[in-house]
Scaffold this active site. Structure first.
Site, PDB file in Angstrom:
ATOM      1  N   TYR A 120       7.552   7.329   8.324  1.00 23.65           N
ATOM      2  CA  TYR A 120       6.513   6.280   8.331  1.00 23.65           C
ATOM      3  C   TYR A 120       5.744   6.335   9.656  1.00 23.65           C
ATOM      4  O   TYR A 120       4.503   6.354   9.665  1.00 23.65           O
ATOM      5  CB  TYR A 120       7.154   4.901   8.129  1.00 23.65           C
ATOM      6  CG  TYR A 120       6.142   3.784   8.069  1.00 23.65           C
ATOM      7  CD1 TYR A 120       5.286   3.659   6.973  1.00 23.65           C
ATOM      8  CD2 TYR A 120       6.017   2.869   9.103  1.00 23.65           C
ATOM      9  CE1 TYR A 120       4.344   2.641   6.914  1.00 23.65           C
ATOM     10  CE2 TYR A 120       5.077   1.843   9.050  1.00 23.65           C
ATOM     11  CZ  TYR A 120       4.249   1.735   7.965  1.00 23.65           C
ATOM     12  OH  TYR A 120       3.311   0.733   7.901  1.00 23.65           O
ATOM     13  N   SER A 128      -0.435   1.325  12.125  1.00 25.53           N
ATOM     14  CA  SER A 128       0.723   0.461  12.401  1.00 25.53           C
ATOM     15  C   SER A 128       1.157   0.650  13.847  1.00 25.53           C
ATOM     16  O   SER A 128       1.023   1.761  14.392  1.00 25.53           O
ATOM     17  CB  SER A 128       1.893   0.845  11.486  1.00 25.53           C
ATOM     18  OG  SER A 128       3.052   0.138  11.853  1.00 25.53           O
TER      19      SER A 128
HETATM   20  N1  NAP Z   1       3.647  -5.321   6.216  1.00 23.93           N
HETATM   21  C1  NAP Z   1       3.818  -4.785   7.396  1.00 23.93           C
HETATM   22  O1  NAP Z   1       4.707  -5.195   8.165  1.00 23.93           O
HETATM   23  C2  NAP Z   1       2.900  -3.687   7.870  1.00 23.93           C
HETATM   24  C3  NAP Z   1       2.918  -3.353   9.218  1.00 23.93           C
HETATM   25  C4  NAP Z   1       2.081  -2.347   9.669  1.00 23.93           C
HETATM   26  C5  NAP Z   1       1.235  -1.690   8.802  1.00 23.93           C
HETATM   27  N2  NAP Z   1       1.247  -2.029   7.488  1.00 23.93           N
HETATM   28  C6  NAP Z   1       0.344  -1.291   6.600  1.00 23.93           C
HETATM   29  O2  NAP Z   1      -0.500  -2.200   5.940  1.00 23.93           O
HETATM   30  C7  NAP Z   1      -0.948  -1.617   4.717  1.00 23.93           C
HETATM   31  C8  NAP Z   1      -0.776  -2.619   3.597  1.00 23.93           C
HETATM   32  O3  NAP Z   1       0.602  -2.835   3.404  1.00 23.93           O
HETATM   33  P1  NAP Z   1       1.225  -4.248   3.005  1.00 23.93           P
HETATM   34  O4  NAP Z   1       2.209  -4.598   4.064  1.00 23.93           O
HETATM   35  O5  NAP Z   1       0.179  -5.202   2.643  1.00 23.93           O
HETATM   36  O6  NAP Z   1       2.114  -3.786   1.759  1.00 23.93           O
HETATM   37  P2  NAP Z   1       2.039  -4.133   0.195  1.00 23.93           P
HETATM   38  O7  NAP Z   1       2.024  -5.613   0.015  1.00 23.93           O
HETATM   39  O8  NAP Z   1       3.146  -3.329  -0.402  1.00 23.93           O
HETATM   40  O9  NAP Z   1       0.634  -3.544  -0.245  1.00 23.93           O
HETATM   41  C9  NAP Z   1       0.424  -2.176  -0.386  1.00 23.93           C
HETATM   42  C10 NAP Z   1      -0.797  -1.956  -1.229  1.00 23.93           C
HETATM   43  O10 NAP Z   1      -1.008  -0.547  -1.308  1.00 23.93           O
HETATM   44  C11 NAP Z   1      -1.307  -0.235  -2.651  1.00 23.93           C
HETATM   45  N3  NAP Z   1      -0.921   1.138  -2.959  1.00 23.93           N
HETATM   46  C12 NAP Z   1       0.271   1.747  -2.818  1.00 23.93           C
HETATM   47  N4  NAP Z   1       0.203   3.016  -3.229  1.00 23.93           N
HETATM   48  C13 NAP Z   1      -1.082   3.213  -3.641  1.00 23.93           C
HETATM   49  C14 NAP Z   1      -1.787   4.320  -4.152  1.00 23.93           C
HETATM   50  N5  NAP Z   1      -1.202   5.506  -4.393  1.00 23.93           N
HETATM   51  N6  NAP Z   1      -3.104   4.167  -4.467  1.00 23.93           N
HETATM   52  C15 NAP Z   1      -3.714   2.991  -4.273  1.00 23.93           C
HETATM   53  N7  NAP Z   1      -3.103   1.891  -3.793  1.00 23.93           N
HETATM   54  C16 NAP Z   1      -1.793   2.021  -3.472  1.00 23.93           C
HETATM   55  C17 NAP Z   1      -0.557  -1.246  -3.505  1.00 23.93           C
HETATM   56  O11 NAP Z   1      -1.323  -1.450  -4.671  1.00 23.93           O
HETATM   57  P3  NAP Z   1      -0.808  -1.232  -6.182  1.00 23.93           P
HETATM   58  O12 NAP Z   1       0.677  -0.987  -6.118  1.00 23.93           O
HETATM   59  O13 NAP Z   1      -1.180  -2.491  -6.871  1.00 23.93           O
HETATM   60  O14 NAP Z   1      -1.605  -0.075  -6.643  1.00 23.93           O
HETATM   61  C18 NAP Z   1      -0.617  -2.496  -2.639  1.00 23.93           C
HETATM   62  O15 NAP Z   1      -1.733  -3.290  -2.954  1.00 23.93           O
HETATM   63  C19 NAP Z   1      -0.147  -0.338   4.521  1.00 23.93           C
HETATM   64  O16 NAP Z   1      -0.932   0.762   4.912  1.00 23.93           O
HETATM   65  C20 NAP Z   1       1.023  -0.528   5.475  1.00 23.93           C
HETATM   66  O17 NAP Z   1       1.573   0.690   5.895  1.00 23.93           O
HETATM   67  C21 NAP Z   1       2.038  -3.014   6.992  1.00 23.93           C
END
Ligand code: NAP
Length: 267
Positions: free
Chosen positions: A141, A128
């Site tokens: 985070y 991130s």
């Molecule tokens: N959205 C943003 O603004 C943003 C910005 C920078 C970086 N990111 C990063 O992008 C990545 C994806 O996030 P997102 O924004 O797409 O959020 P999201 O929609 O909440 O997706 C997170 C995913 O992680 C999975 N997850 C959570 N805990 C888990 C575990 N213990 N084992 C396996 N799977 C797990 C969830 O799957 P289940 O709950 O179905 O298992 C879900 O599919 C993350 O690493 C986040 O930090 C996001």
């Protein structure tokens, strides 16, 4: 060329968009979730919790039984957190590091023997832009994603002799489910941090809900997969967030901190 790709956390957000997009391009994609998918998705699904070694081993075994290879591992599963550092309980910090950092390492440990045997492979870690700076009330985070950045650099060096590459993707804000899943260490009413954490929680929720669709991150991940020599880091946020990295690099630290405080309405 069609590749076998494993994406953790493909039930929603960046993981889901990437799994759908890469499938559309003809890759053989395995997307994971902790609970069974309730709707039909165009990619193969696997049950996997990055915090549960047995589930990791079972998922990798199923994938290998069907494909006999693993070309790309996308460590996307992750968790957000908001809270004042002084008041964030260890249990929440552990939950975030367990998923964002140890979970990623567990996945690498499971995938690397397969890739080493093949003599090639690519690990893509979703970090991130927040990992490049100590964001107020998002320190845990930021620290977890900074760890992902450093681990990626080390992996890339250690794995080169085996023909395996590692890179990280640094999204800025992306419109996903991350708001709903984010942990909040909400201070008590009497806490001096209460209003700061409430305000920050609102700002972050608002920024994410107005952000771009995750498809743009999927396209950057595709670039890394298609490259014969992937970059080590792909910075992928909106202009102002990418520009903040440039400012951090070239401005005096105190002035950058002043800008950061101003951005969040902090004195
Ligand atoms: N959205 C943003 O603004 C943003 C910005 C920078 C970086 N990111 C990063 O992008 C990545 C994806 O996030 P997102 O924004 O797409 O959020 P999201 O929609 O909440 O997706 C997170 C995913 O992680 C999975 N997850 C959570 N805990 C888990 C575990 N213990 N084992 C396996 N799977 C797990 C969830 O799957 P289940 O709950 O179905 O298992 C879900 O599919 C993350 O690493 C986040 O930090 C996001």
């Amino acid at each position: 060329m069609s590749k076998v790709i494993l994406i953790t956390g493909a039930s929603t957000g960046i993981g889901r968009a990437t799994a759908e997009y890469l499938t559309q391009l003809g890759h053989r994609v395995y997307g994971t979730s902790r609970k069974p998918f309730t709707e039909i998705v165009p990619f193969q699904t696997l049950l996997l919790d990055v915090n549960d070694e047995t589930s990791i081993q079972a998922a990798i075994a199923q994938l290998l039984q069907r494909e006999q290879r693993l070309d790309v591992l996308i460590n996307n599963a992750g968790l957000g957190i908001i809270g004042a550092l002084e008041e964030t309980p260890d249990a929440l910090i552990e939950q975030v590091f367990n998923t964002n950092v140890y979970g990623l390492l567990r996945m690498c440990r499971a995938a690397l023997p397969v890739m080493r045997l093949q003599g090639n492979g690519l690990i893509i870690n979703v970090a991130s832009i927040a990992g490049r700076m100590g964001l107020p009330f998002r320190g845990i985070y930021s620290a977890s994603k900074a760890a992902v950045e450093i681990l990626t650099e080390t992996l890339n060096i250690e794995l080169k002799p085996f023909g395996i590459r590692a890179c990280s993707i640094l999204p800025g804000d992306v419109r996903t489910n991350i708001n709903a899943a984010r942990l909040v260490a909400m201070p008590s009413l009497a806490s001096p941090y209460r209003s700061f954490v409430e305000t920050m929680n609102n700002i972050v929720n608002d920024e994410v809900s107005k952000a771009e669709d995750p498809l743009y991150i999927a396209k950057i991940i595709e670039q890394a997969i298609n490259s014969s020599s992937p970059k080590i880091h792909y910075i992928a946020g909106p202009f102002l967030q990418r520009f903040s990295l440039w400012l951090k690099r070239f401005l005096p630290s105190r002035f950058f901190e002043y800008l950061l405080r101003g951005n969040y309405g902090l004195k």
